[in-house]
Design a protein around this motif. Structure first.
Motif, PDB file in Angstrom:
ATOM      1  N   UNK A   1       0.837  -1.149  -0.015  1.00  0.00           N
ATOM      2  CA  UNK A   1      -0.105  -0.018   0.013  1.00  0.00           C
ATOM      3  C   UNK A   1       0.975   1.381   0.064  1.00  0.00           C
ATOM      4  N   UNK A   2       0.557   2.199  -0.811  1.00  0.00           N
ATOM      5  CA  UNK A   2       1.005   3.434  -0.682  1.00  0.00           C
ATOM      6  C   UNK A   2       0.327   4.468  -0.949  1.00  0.00           C
ATOM      7  N   UNK A   3       0.472   5.771  -0.609  1.00  0.00           N
ATOM      8  CA  UNK A   3      -0.368   6.895  -0.669  1.00  0.00           C
ATOM      9  C   UNK A   3       0.405   8.228  -1.250  1.00  0.00           C
TER      10      UNK A   3
ATOM     11  N   UNK B   1       4.686   4.829  12.921  1.00  0.00           N
ATOM     12  CA  UNK B   1       5.862   4.500  11.790  1.00  0.00           C
ATOM     13  C   UNK B   1       6.960   5.288  11.889  1.00  0.00           C
ATOM     14  N   UNK B   2       8.067   4.715  11.199  1.00  0.00           N
ATOM     15  CA  UNK B   2       9.220   5.575  11.127  1.00  0.00           C
ATOM     16  C   UNK B   2       9.495   5.499   9.598  1.00  0.00           C
ATOM     17  N   UNK B   3      10.163   6.572   8.899  1.00  0.00           N
ATOM     18  CA  UNK B   3      10.115   6.456   7.531  1.00  0.00           C
ATOM     19  C   UNK B   3      11.741   6.457   7.254  1.00  0.00           C
ATOM     20  N   UNK B   4      12.066   5.727   5.947  1.00  0.00           N
ATOM     21  CA  UNK B   4      13.490   5.755   5.379  1.00  0.00           C
ATOM     22  C   UNK B   4      13.747   7.083   4.671  1.00  0.00           C
ATOM     23  N   UNK B   5      14.712   6.964   3.894  1.00  0.00           N
ATOM     24  CA  UNK B   5      15.189   7.992   3.161  1.00  0.00           C
ATOM     25  C   UNK B   5      14.425   8.233   1.912  1.00  0.00           C
TER      26      UNK B   5
ATOM     27  N   UNK C   1       9.686   4.754   1.990  1.00  0.00           N
ATOM     28  CA  UNK C   1       9.084   3.852   2.596  1.00  0.00           C
ATOM     29  C   UNK C   1       8.947   4.052   4.247  1.00  0.00           C
ATOM     30  N   UNK C   2       7.746   3.380   4.837  1.00  0.00           N
ATOM     31  CA  UNK C   2       7.339   3.416   6.099  1.00  0.00           C
ATOM     32  C   UNK C   2       7.747   2.150   6.857  1.00  0.00           C
ATOM     33  N   UNK C   3       8.370   2.040   7.907  1.00  0.00           N
ATOM     34  CA  UNK C   3       8.577   1.142   8.833  1.00  0.00           C
ATOM     35  C   UNK C   3       7.632   1.017  10.161  1.00  0.00           C
ATOM     36  N   UNK C   4       7.492  -0.232  10.490  1.00  0.00           N
ATOM     37  CA  UNK C   4       6.966  -0.447  11.617  1.00  0.00           C
ATOM     38  C   UNK C   4       8.034  -1.843  12.422  1.00  0.00           C
TER      39      UNK C   4
ATOM     40  N   UNK D   1       6.198  -1.456   5.762  1.00  0.00           N
ATOM     41  CA  UNK D   1       4.725  -1.543   5.912  1.00  0.00           C
ATOM     42  C   UNK D   1       4.010  -0.822   4.777  1.00  0.00           C
ATOM     43  N   UNK D   2       4.576   0.313   4.248  1.00  0.00           N
ATOM     44  CA  UNK D   2       3.818   1.144   3.577  1.00  0.00           C
ATOM     45  C   UNK D   2       4.868   1.999   2.775  1.00  0.00           C
TER      46      UNK D   2
END
Length: 271
Positions: free
Chosen positions: A12-14, A32-36, A46-49, A54-55
């Motif tokens: 899933x993305x937005x 969530x945390x986010x990458x570069x 990208x988002x991370x859990x 995860x998204x």
């Protein structure tokens, strides 16, 4: 890493006009945390859990006037072949199959009743690294104004088996038209809900993405504090306590606490 079977929701993305605001919102609501940002892919981020993908969030393409919205992707072993199935079944390709570096191949489509979705043929990027837990994808539902079109389309494109949920005289949901699509026995992957008069006419058919949270009411309160809007719930169900929201940029999503389950699962019959 999990290989997702054909037809399974796998990513899933937005798209957001203000990506930084979206990152702030979802970091607080979903943890969530986010990458570069990947500048070579339109600043796709990208988002991370718990360190697991995860998204993703991305700004609109230059010059595009697209609304903020979530897009759910279904797994395919051959995106081009799935694209042909989509067209043959009466759907529309909004973006033809496109290879995304070594990550995989994607397309964006619209089913005949108007809901937009994606297809993902994995390369190096297999999809969700975590599902069914707080902070990750939990469920999805097609909200449609024309159930016949959606119900006829989906099994022609993906290897879905359909079951109708019998709401009977349930106090909550009586008269509701709800169908479940599964991949084989015991593997439900997608719900389908008929949109009634409670939905404003300007809202088109869409796919609602559910994200898991440890506490539904707390997630709703946080979302509202950050400028999000509550549209339904929180409500208990046999599948979890859930609520439907839009974020502060208007993207619809839902949160569900899958550990808080109330009531019996309604019976289902082949459809």
């Amino acid at each position: 890493m999990t290989e997702y079977p054909e037809g399974a929701p796998c990513w899933a993305d937005a798209m957001f006009a203000d990506v930084e605001a979206a990152k702030t919102f979802y970091s607080q609501v979903l943890g969530w945390t986010f990458g570069e940002a990947a500048s070579e892919y339109g600043n796709y981020t990208q988002a991370y859990s718990d360190g697991k993908a995860v998204a993703a969030v991305v700004p609109p393409m230059p010059g595009a006037d697209a609304p903020s919205q979530w897009c759910l992707y279904f797994a395919s072993p051959d995106a081009a072949a799935t694209g042909e199935k989509i067209k043959a079944a009466g759907g529309e390709l909004m973006m033809e199959p496109m290879q995304v570096g070594t990550f995989g191949t994607m397309l964006i489509a619209k089913e005949p009743s108007g809901a937009v979705f994606g297809v993902w043929q994995p390369g190096e990027h297999k999809g969700f690294e975590k599902t069914g837990e707080p902070g990750s994808f939990a469920w999805a539902e097609v909200f449609t104004r024309d159930v016949a079109k959606a119900d006829g389309f989906l099994p022609k494109v993906f290897p879905f088996k359909a079951q109708q949920m019998d709401m009977g005289d349930a106090e909550q949901g009586a008269g509701m038209d709800y169908k479940v699509f599964s991949l084989g026995a015991g593997n439900p992957v997608l719900g389908r809900m008929a949109m009634g008069a409670e939905f404003p006419p300007e809202i088109p058919s869409y796919i609602q993405v559910f994200f898991g949270v440890p506490d539904c009411d707390e997630a709703v309160a946080t979302a509202q504090k950050l400028g999000g809007q509550l549209h339904f719930g929180p409500m208990d169900s046999p599948f979890g306590r859930f609520a439907a929201l839009t974020d502060q940029q208007g993207a619809a999503f839902a949160v569900i606490d899958m550990a808080t389950r109330v009531g019996d699962v309604p019976p289902m019959t082949p459809a």
